[in-house]
Scaffold this motif. Structure first.
Motif, PDB file in Angstrom:
ATOM      1  N   GLN A  46       0.813  -1.222   0.000  1.00  0.00           N
ATOM      2  CA  GLN A  46       0.000   0.000   0.000  1.00  0.00           C
ATOM      3  C   GLN A  46       0.845   1.270   0.000  1.00  0.00           C
ATOM      4  OE1 GLN A  46      -3.575  -0.095   1.607  1.00  0.00           O
ATOM      5  NE2 GLN A  46      -3.858   2.114   1.497  1.00  0.00           N
ATOM      6  N   TYR A  47       1.950   1.244   0.754  1.00  0.00           N
ATOM      7  CA  TYR A  47       2.728   2.471   0.920  1.00  0.00           C
ATOM      8  C   TYR A  47       4.025   2.455   0.124  1.00  0.00           C
ATOM      9  CZ  TYR A  47      -0.739   3.245   4.488  1.00  0.00           C
ATOM     10  OH  TYR A  47      -1.943   3.403   5.128  1.00  0.00           O
ATOM     11  N   GLN A  48       4.042   1.654  -0.976  1.00  0.00           N
ATOM     12  CA  GLN A  48       5.205   1.750  -1.861  1.00  0.00           C
ATOM     13  C   GLN A  48       5.088   3.058  -2.648  1.00  0.00           C
ATOM     14  OE1 GLN A  48       5.445  -0.857  -5.323  1.00  0.00           O
ATOM     15  NE2 GLN A  48       3.623  -1.889  -4.550  1.00  0.00           N
TER      16      GLN A  48
ATOM     17  N   ILE B 163       2.781   8.414  -4.191  1.00  0.00           N
ATOM     18  CA  ILE B 163       2.712   9.564  -5.103  1.00  0.00           C
ATOM     19  C   ILE B 163       1.269   9.764  -5.592  1.00  0.00           C
ATOM     20  CG2 ILE B 163       3.361  10.328  -7.432  1.00  0.00           C
ATOM     21  CD1 ILE B 163       5.726  10.609  -5.788  1.00  0.00           C
ATOM     22  N   ALA B 164       0.605   8.642  -5.908  1.00  0.00           N
ATOM     23  CA  ALA B 164      -0.723   8.731  -6.508  1.00  0.00           C
ATOM     24  C   ALA B 164      -1.815   9.071  -5.489  1.00  0.00           C
ATOM     25  CB  ALA B 164      -1.056   7.402  -7.205  1.00  0.00           C
ATOM     26  N   HIS B 165      -1.674   8.582  -4.258  1.00  0.00           N
ATOM     27  CA  HIS B 165      -2.812   8.649  -3.328  1.00  0.00           C
ATOM     28  C   HIS B 165      -2.578   9.425  -2.041  1.00  0.00           C
ATOM     29  CE1 HIS B 165      -4.788   5.834  -5.951  1.00  0.00           C
ATOM     30  NE2 HIS B 165      -3.818   4.950  -5.793  1.00  0.00           N
ATOM     31  N   TYR B 166      -1.331   9.782  -1.754  1.00  0.00           N
ATOM     32  CA  TYR B 166      -1.047  10.434  -0.472  1.00  0.00           C
ATOM     33  C   TYR B 166      -0.225  11.709  -0.708  1.00  0.00           C
ATOM     34  CZ  TYR B 166      -2.371   5.764   1.089  1.00  0.00           C
ATOM     35  OH  TYR B 166      -3.039   4.583   1.291  1.00  0.00           O
ATOM     36  N   PRO B 167      -0.867  12.745  -1.241  1.00  0.00           N
ATOM     37  CA  PRO B 167      -0.117  13.948  -1.621  1.00  0.00           C
ATOM     38  C   PRO B 167       0.458  14.738  -0.438  1.00  0.00           C
ATOM     39  CG  PRO B 167      -2.482  14.276  -1.925  1.00  0.00           C
ATOM     40  CD  PRO B 167      -2.297  12.834  -1.596  1.00  0.00           C
ATOM     41  N   SER B 168      -0.043  14.525   0.769  1.00  0.00           N
ATOM     42  CA  SER B 168       0.529  15.218   1.926  1.00  0.00           C
ATOM     43  C   SER B 168       0.476  14.282   3.130  1.00  0.00           C
ATOM     44  CB  SER B 168      -0.237  16.514   2.239  1.00  0.00           C
ATOM     45  OG  SER B 168      -1.452  16.205   2.887  1.00  0.00           O
TER      46      SER B 168
ATOM     47  N   HIS C 187      -2.825  12.924   4.523  1.00  0.00           N
ATOM     48  CA  HIS C 187      -3.633  11.936   3.814  1.00  0.00           C
ATOM     49  C   HIS C 187      -3.408  10.504   4.310  1.00  0.00           C
ATOM     50  CE1 HIS C 187      -4.052  15.293   0.996  1.00  0.00           C
ATOM     51  NE2 HIS C 187      -5.104  14.670   0.516  1.00  0.00           N
ATOM     52  N   PHE C 188      -2.334  10.296   5.056  1.00  0.00           N
ATOM     53  CA  PHE C 188      -2.042   8.937   5.513  1.00  0.00           C
ATOM     54  C   PHE C 188      -2.936   8.560   6.692  1.00  0.00           C
ATOM     55  CE2 PHE C 188       1.835  10.114   3.366  1.00  0.00           C
ATOM     56  CZ  PHE C 188       2.313   8.929   2.816  1.00  0.00           C
ATOM     57  N   ALA C 189      -3.360   7.292   6.704  1.00  0.00           N
ATOM     58  CA  ALA C 189      -4.093   6.781   7.871  1.00  0.00           C
ATOM     59  C   ALA C 189      -3.138   6.705   9.056  1.00  0.00           C
ATOM     60  CB  ALA C 189      -4.635   5.392   7.554  1.00  0.00           C
ATOM     61  N   HIS C 190      -3.675   6.978  10.265  1.00  0.00           N
ATOM     62  CA  HIS C 190      -2.855   6.799  11.466  1.00  0.00           C
ATOM     63  C   HIS C 190      -2.838   5.312  11.805  1.00  0.00           C
ATOM     64  CE1 HIS C 190      -0.879   7.573  15.204  1.00  0.00           C
ATOM     65  NE2 HIS C 190      -1.835   6.945  15.870  1.00  0.00           N
ATOM     66  N   LEU C 191      -1.661   4.719  11.828  1.00  0.00           N
ATOM     67  CA  LEU C 191      -1.557   3.267  12.024  1.00  0.00           C
ATOM     68  C   LEU C 191      -1.122   2.893  13.436  1.00  0.00           C
ATOM     69  CD1 LEU C 191       0.181   2.268   8.648  1.00  0.00           C
ATOM     70  CD2 LEU C 191      -2.245   2.118   9.232  1.00  0.00           C
ATOM     71  N   ASP C 192      -0.697   3.878  14.200  1.00  0.00           N
ATOM     72  CA  ASP C 192      -0.178   3.602  15.551  1.00  0.00           C
ATOM     73  C   ASP C 192       0.919   2.534  15.496  1.00  0.00           C
ATOM     74  OD1 ASP C 192       0.050   4.036  18.229  1.00  0.00           O
ATOM     75  OD2 ASP C 192      -1.566   2.660  18.808  1.00  0.00           O
ATOM     76  N   LEU C 193       1.906   2.765  14.649  1.00  0.00           N
ATOM     77  CA  LEU C 193       3.007   1.812  14.487  1.00  0.00           C
ATOM     78  C   LEU C 193       3.837   1.735  15.763  1.00  0.00           C
ATOM     79  CD1 LEU C 193       4.372   2.574  10.891  1.00  0.00           C
ATOM     80  CD2 LEU C 193       2.594   0.968  11.599  1.00  0.00           C
ATOM     81  N   PRO C 194       4.499   0.604  15.974  1.00  0.00           N
ATOM     82  CA  PRO C 194       5.398   0.495  17.132  1.00  0.00           C
ATOM     83  C   PRO C 194       6.462   1.583  17.072  1.00  0.00           C
ATOM     84  CG  PRO C 194       5.178  -1.619  15.996  1.00  0.00           C
ATOM     85  CD  PRO C 194       4.472  -0.614  15.160  1.00  0.00           C
ATOM     86  N   ARG C 195       6.792   2.152  18.219  1.00  0.00           N
ATOM     87  CA  ARG C 195       7.796   3.209  18.255  1.00  0.00           C
ATOM     88  C   ARG C 195       9.172   2.650  17.889  1.00  0.00           C
ATOM     89  NH1 ARG C 195       6.411   7.959  20.816  1.00  0.00           N
ATOM     90  NH2 ARG C 195       4.173   8.263  20.617  1.00  0.00           N
TER      91      ARG C 195
ATOM     92  N   ILE D 129       9.357   2.260   0.491  1.00  0.00           N
ATOM     93  CA  ILE D 129       8.122   2.339   1.271  1.00  0.00           C
ATOM     94  C   ILE D 129       8.132   3.675   2.008  1.00  0.00           C
ATOM     95  CG2 ILE D 129       6.715   1.122   3.006  1.00  0.00           C
ATOM     96  CD1 ILE D 129       7.701  -0.737   0.789  1.00  0.00           C
ATOM     97  N   SER D 130       6.997   4.323   2.061  1.00  0.00           N
ATOM     98  CA  SER D 130       6.968   5.619   2.742  1.00  0.00           C
ATOM     99  C   SER D 130       5.696   5.761   3.573  1.00  0.00           C
ATOM    100  CB  SER D 130       7.034   6.744   1.697  1.00  0.00           C
ATOM    101  OG  SER D 130       7.037   7.996   2.340  1.00  0.00           O
ATOM    102  N   HIS D 131       5.871   6.129   4.819  1.00  0.00           N
ATOM    103  CA  HIS D 131       4.735   6.437   5.697  1.00  0.00           C
ATOM    104  C   HIS D 131       5.266   7.357   6.797  1.00  0.00           C
ATOM    105  CE1 HIS D 131       1.505   6.146   8.600  1.00  0.00           C
ATOM    106  NE2 HIS D 131       0.744   5.633   7.652  1.00  0.00           N
ATOM    107  N   PRO D 132       4.508   8.401   7.156  1.00  0.00           N
ATOM    108  CA  PRO D 132       5.045   9.346   8.150  1.00  0.00           C
ATOM    109  C   PRO D 132       5.413   8.703   9.474  1.00  0.00           C
ATOM    110  CG  PRO D 132       2.755   9.888   7.567  1.00  0.00           C
ATOM    111  CD  PRO D 132       3.229   8.852   6.594  1.00  0.00           C
TER     112      PRO D 132
END
Ligand SMILES: [Zn+2]
Length: 397
Positions: A120-122, A127-132, A135-143, A174-177
């Motif tokens: 999803q986050y390749q 580029i196509a779906h997350y312009p800023s 726009h990303f869903a908050h995933l609560d990733l492990p710190r 892969i990119s996610h904030p």
């Protein structure tokens, strides 16, 4: 630079000799009770591993080590890491190492929470779906706490991870904030054992990040400013760190310059990385070494588009000849002092795959719209051939 520093730009950074001492406290403050320590297998018997594991044990922090990763971590490595993360009921990650450990830890963090996340986050989807960022869903990733032991990738300050699709020899970004580490510790003691050849290659990777970001046509003056000072730090410190690995001032300068580069290349990278990515996947050569060899050839190919900016940069660096030629000479001389080959042929790469390399470079994210000028697949193939043969002044696109 003998004292400790705290910065928050773009995440919190502890910097200085002995900065590792804050690790246990940061784990506690970030709610990390049982971290998985991700590192590469070559790190297991080295001083940084002993420093970090002793520190965690003394603080009473329960942790396990995952080191089953390749130097270019693959999706398979990440899958094994996710299994270890879940089996050990870990709630956080510590990455100790260079780019491989950082990338693997980020991949594990994402895939442990979102099984589809690595697709999803390749980059092409991002580029196509997350312009800023919003726009990303908050995933609560492990710190994730990042402890770099090399000064080159800057991955500790990035929101990206580079993973390899093993069978196709292709790299996926892969990119996610939330992949940005929650805390970064830049302790030069963790880099003092880095051998000279790796100090050179990783340092040249950081230099390439700054130069490509500086030359990117995207409008981002904040990143341009970071790049200019980052290049000056490398000018000041890289040869010293290479010459004497125990020089803590030089080691700290390089760690800071490398981390700054990840902030600079929010402006994008360019043709050097566009070529180095497929070459690294195909020939398994060190990313920084490939960049170091390729850099002058791409500078020459971009010359028309960048010569004015490079002249301004050369003046800031107080080079004796403050123009494009003077800057190119500085890069070539620096490379020579660091013992880096002039051509890809010298490290065993031939031109057999030139067409494939050109096509892959064109498809790479670094060539999309951030190289200083538009390059075609044929241009990339020509630059690659010139770099194989060491023909610098025929590299113009
Ligand atoms: Zn790089």
């Amino acid at each position: 630079m003998s004292s400790l520093h705290y910065w928050n730009y773009p995440t919190e950074i502890f910097c200085g000799p002995g900065a590792l001492d804050v690790l246990a406290e940061r784990c506690a403050l970030l709610g990390m009770t049982q971290p998985l320590l991700v590192t590469d297998p070559g790190m297991l018997d080295l001083e940084p591993m002993a420093l970090v594991t002793d520190h965690l044990r003394q603080a009473g922090i329960r942790f396990a080590v995952f080191s089953d990763i390749a130097s270019n971590p693959s999706l398979d490595d990440v899958a094994r890491g996710v299994a270890a993360f879940k089996a050990g009921q870990h709630d956080a990650l510590i990455a100790l190492g260079g780019g491989s450990a950082m990338d693997a830890a980020k991949g594990i963090s994402l895939a442990a929470v979102d099984a589809q996340g690595l697709d999803q986050y390749q980059w092409s989807n991002v580029i196509a779906h997350y312009p800023s960022l919003g726009h990303f869903a908050h995933l609560d990733l492990p710190r994730l706490i990042a402890l770099p032991t090399t000064a080159g990738t800057g991955s500790e300050l990035g929101r990206e991870a580079v993973l390899t699709l093993s069978e196709q020899n292709i790299k996926r970004v892969i990119s996610h904030p939330e992949l940005l580490p929650a805390s970064v510790i830049l302790d030069p003691f963790l880099t003092r054992g880095l051998p000279p050849a790796l100090t050179a290659a990783t340092g040249m990777d950081a230099l390439t990040h700054h130069i490509e970001a500086f030359c990117s046509p995207l409008y981002h003056p904040m990143s341009s400013g970071v790049a200019v000072e980052g290049i000056r730090l490398i000018q000041q410190h890289l040869c010293n760190a290479h010459h004497d690995g125990k020089d803590m001032v030089a080691r700290e300068g390089m760690l800071v310059a490398s981390a700054m580069a990840a902030v600079a290349f929010q402006k994008g990278l360019g043709g050097v990385h566009a070529l180095a990515h497929p070459l690294g996947a195909r020939y398994h050569k060190h990313h920084g070494l490939l960049n170091a060899i390729l850099l002058p050839y791409v500078l020459v190919a971009n010359r028309q588009a960048i010569s004015q900016d490079i002249a301004r940069l050369a003046r800031y660096l107080e080079l004796p000849q403050p123009d494009f030629e003077g800057f190119l000479d500085w890069v070539l001389h620096l490379r020579q002092r660091l013992g880096i080959a002039h051509s890809l042929g010298e490290i065993g790469i031939d031109t057999e795959a030139a067409q494939w390399v050109g096509e892959q470079a064109l498809a790479d994210i670094s060539s999309s719209d951030t190289n200083a000028c538009v390059l075609s697949a044929a241009d990339y193939s020509r630059i690659f051939r010139n770099a194989v043969h060491g023909v610098l002044h025929g590299a113009s696109a």
